[in-house]
Design a protein around this motif. Structure first.
Motif, PDB file in Angstrom:
ATOM      1  N   TRP A  25      42.160  25.229  48.038  1.00 60.39           N
ATOM      2  CA  TRP A  25      41.390  26.053  48.951  1.00 60.39           C
ATOM      3  C   TRP A  25      42.016  26.055  50.343  1.00 60.39           C
ATOM      4  CZ3 TRP A  25      37.044  29.111  48.288  1.00 60.39           C
ATOM      5  CH2 TRP A  25      36.352  29.499  49.434  1.00 60.39           C
ATOM      6  N   GLU A  26      42.511  24.912  50.770  1.00 59.26           N
ATOM      7  CA  GLU A  26      43.077  24.798  52.110  1.00 59.26           C
ATOM      8  C   GLU A  26      44.453  25.445  52.227  1.00 59.26           C
ATOM      9  OE1 GLU A  26      41.788  23.700  55.024  1.00 59.26           O
ATOM     10  OE2 GLU A  26      39.924  23.688  53.868  1.00 59.26           O
ATOM     11  N   ASP A  27      45.258  25.360  51.171  1.00 57.81           N
ATOM     12  CA  ASP A  27      46.671  25.689  51.319  1.00 57.81           C
ATOM     13  C   ASP A  27      47.145  26.951  50.613  1.00 57.81           C
ATOM     14  OD1 ASP A  27      46.842  23.417  52.809  1.00 57.81           O
ATOM     15  OD2 ASP A  27      47.888  22.224  51.327  1.00 57.81           O
ATOM     16  N   THR A  28      46.492  27.349  49.516  1.00 57.38           N
ATOM     17  CA  THR A  28      47.026  28.465  48.740  1.00 57.38           C
ATOM     18  C   THR A  28      47.056  29.760  49.541  1.00 57.38           C
ATOM     19  OG1 THR A  28      46.167  27.468  46.714  1.00 57.38           O
ATOM     20  CG2 THR A  28      46.795  29.791  46.606  1.00 57.38           C
ATOM     21  N   TYR A 279      41.051  34.456  53.807  1.00 64.26           N
ATOM     22  CA  TYR A 279      40.304  34.380  55.070  1.00 64.26           C
ATOM     23  C   TYR A 279      38.843  34.752  54.866  1.00 64.26           C
ATOM     24  CZ  TYR A 279      38.339  35.746  59.514  1.00 64.26           C
ATOM     25  OH  TYR A 279      37.488  35.876  60.577  1.00 64.26           O
ATOM     26  N   GLU A 280      38.594  35.846  54.166  1.00 61.29           N
ATOM     27  CA  GLU A 280      37.216  36.293  53.974  1.00 61.29           C
ATOM     28  C   GLU A 280      36.418  35.286  53.151  1.00 61.29           C
ATOM     29  OE1 GLU A 280      35.710  38.603  55.479  1.00 61.29           O
ATOM     30  OE2 GLU A 280      37.442  39.555  56.433  1.00 61.29           O
ATOM     31  N   ALA A 281      37.049  34.698  52.146  1.00 59.07           N
ATOM     32  CA  ALA A 281      36.349  33.693  51.336  1.00 59.07           C
ATOM     33  C   ALA A 281      35.971  32.486  52.184  1.00 59.07           C
ATOM     34  CB  ALA A 281      37.230  33.274  50.165  1.00 59.07           C
ATOM     35  N   ARG A 282      36.872  32.062  53.046  1.00 57.65           N
ATOM     36  CA  ARG A 282      36.601  30.913  53.905  1.00 57.65           C
ATOM     37  C   ARG A 282      35.495  31.247  54.906  1.00 57.65           C
ATOM     38  NH1 ARG A 282      40.470  26.957  54.223  1.00 57.65           N
ATOM     39  NH2 ARG A 282      40.261  26.787  56.486  1.00 57.65           N
TER      40      ARG A 282
END
Length: 300
Positions: A25-28, A279-282
Motif C-alpha cells: 500500500w505504501e510503495d506500489t 492517491y485517490e485510494a489513500r
C-alpha cells in the motif's frame, strides 16, 4: 530444489484485498514504480511461454503507450482497488485463459500455465527490491524484505498462483530467482523488440503525422532515460545474455540519479508522489478513518 509453500486446498490463505499498514500500500503506487517496471517486463519477455504469448497477442509494438497505461492501471488496481482488486485478478485470468499459442518449434504455450503465470509476479518482487536499492533513501532490512515478500505471497494467492510456484520465504526466493534467471530465461526476439520500443516511443495513432517530429523531440529523452533505467536495473546475467552494454560509468550515473530521486520523491506532494488510482485510494481511506473516528466519538 527450493522449498515451496505446501498448503492443502482447505488451508490455503484466503484471497483478500490490501489496505493501509502494508508495504504494498505504501510503495506500489509511488511514481518510482515506473523506474523498474521496465526491467520486470524485460524479465517476463525472456520467459519462453510469456515471450511466445506476448509475441502473438500483445499490442506492445503497435500501441506501446496504450499498453503501458493499461498495465500500470491494472497493477494499481491489484493493491488499491479494494474488493475490485480481486475482480481485476479474475478479469485478467479470464482474459489470459484464451491466450495460447504454438511457437516455431511446435511447442504449445498457455498463458495460464502455472510457472509463467507466477513469473509475472515474481518479477515484481525483484523490481521492488531493486528499486529500493537505487531509488530510495529508506533502505530495506532483511525483515522488511521478508514482510514485503509475504505480502506478495498474498498477492499471488489473489491471482490463484499455484502454491508449488511460491518459495516459502524471501531467503528461499533469492536463490530460486537467481536459478530461474540463469537457467530458465532465454534470449528472445520479443525482449529485443521491447528494448527498441521503450527507447523510441512510437506516437499514438491519434497524433497526426505532421506532428511526429515534435513527438520524437519530446519523447526521445524520456525513451533514452527509460532504456537506461531498464538496462541498469536488470540483473548482470540478463545483460550478458542479451549483449547489453553497461559500464562502470553507467553504474555510477545510475546511482547518482537514484540518490537524487530517492531524496526528492518523499518531499513531493502526495498527489504528485503517487499515481492517480493510488492517491485517490489513500485519500478515501483517510476520509473513511476520519468518519470512523467521528462515529466512535458520537454521543449515545
Amino acid at each position: 530444489m527450493t522449498a515451496a509453500i505446501e498448503l492443502g486446498r482447505e488451508s490455503r490463505p484466503e484471497r483478500r484485498p490490501f489496505g493501509p499498514d502494508t508495504r504494498l500500500w505504501e510503495d506500489t503506487g509511488l511514481i518510482t514504480f515506473s523506474l523498474t517496471a521496465g526491467s520486470a517486463f524485460l524479465l517476463q519477455t525472456m520467459e519462453p511461454t510469456i515471450a511466445a504469448v506476448v509475441d502473438e497477442h500483445s499490442t506492445f509494438r503497435t500501441d506501446p503507450m496504450g499498453r503501458a497505461m493499461r498495465s500500470l492501471a491494472s497493477v494499481m488496481m491489484w493493491v488499491y482497488g479494494g474488493d475490485e482488486a480481486l475482480a481485476e485478478a479474475d478479469r485478467l485470468r479470464k482474459m489470459h485463459a484464451t491466450l495460447n499459442t504454438t511457437d516455431a518449434h511446435g511447442v504449445k504455450h498457455r498463458a495460464l500455465s502455472s510457472a509463467p503465470w507466477a513469473w509475472v509476479l515474481h518479477t515484481g518482487v525483484f523490481a521492488f527490491t531493486e528499486g529500493n536499492k537505487y531509488f530510495s533513501s529508506d533502505k530495506l532490512t532483511d525483515a522488511d524484505k521478508e514482510a514485503y515478500y509475504q505480502e506478495t505471497v498474498q498477492l499471488m494467492r489473489n491471482f490463484s498462483v499455484a502454491p508449488k510456484e511460491i518459495p516459502a520465504t524471501y531467503a528461499e526466493w533469492e536463490p530460486w530467482f537467481r536459478d530461474q534467471v540463469e537457467n530458465h530465461l532465454e534470449v528472445t526476439n520479443v525482449a529485443y523488440d521491447y528494448l527498441k520500443v521503450i527507447r523510441k516511443i512510437a506516437p499514438p495513432k491519434q497524433i497526426p503525422r505532421p506532428l511526429h517530429p515534435a513527438w520524437r523531440a519530446l519523447t526521445d529523452p524520456v525513451g533514452r532515460l527509460q532504456y537506461f533505467f531498464t538496462v541498469g536495473t536488470t540483473p548482470d546475467i540478463v545483460r550478458d545474455k542479451l549483449g547489453l552494454e553497461w559500464t562502470a560509468k553507467d553504474e555510477r550515473a545510475l546511482r547518482v540519479l537514484g540518490w537524487f530521486i530517492g531524496r526528492a520523491v518523499p518531499v513531493l506532494p502526495e498527489r504528485i508522489r503517487y499515481f492517480p488510482i493510488a492517491y485517490e485510494a489513500r485519500r478515501v481511506e483517510r476520509d473513511r478513518a476520519r468518519l470512523r473516528k467521528m462515529i466512535n466519538l458520537r454521543p449515545l
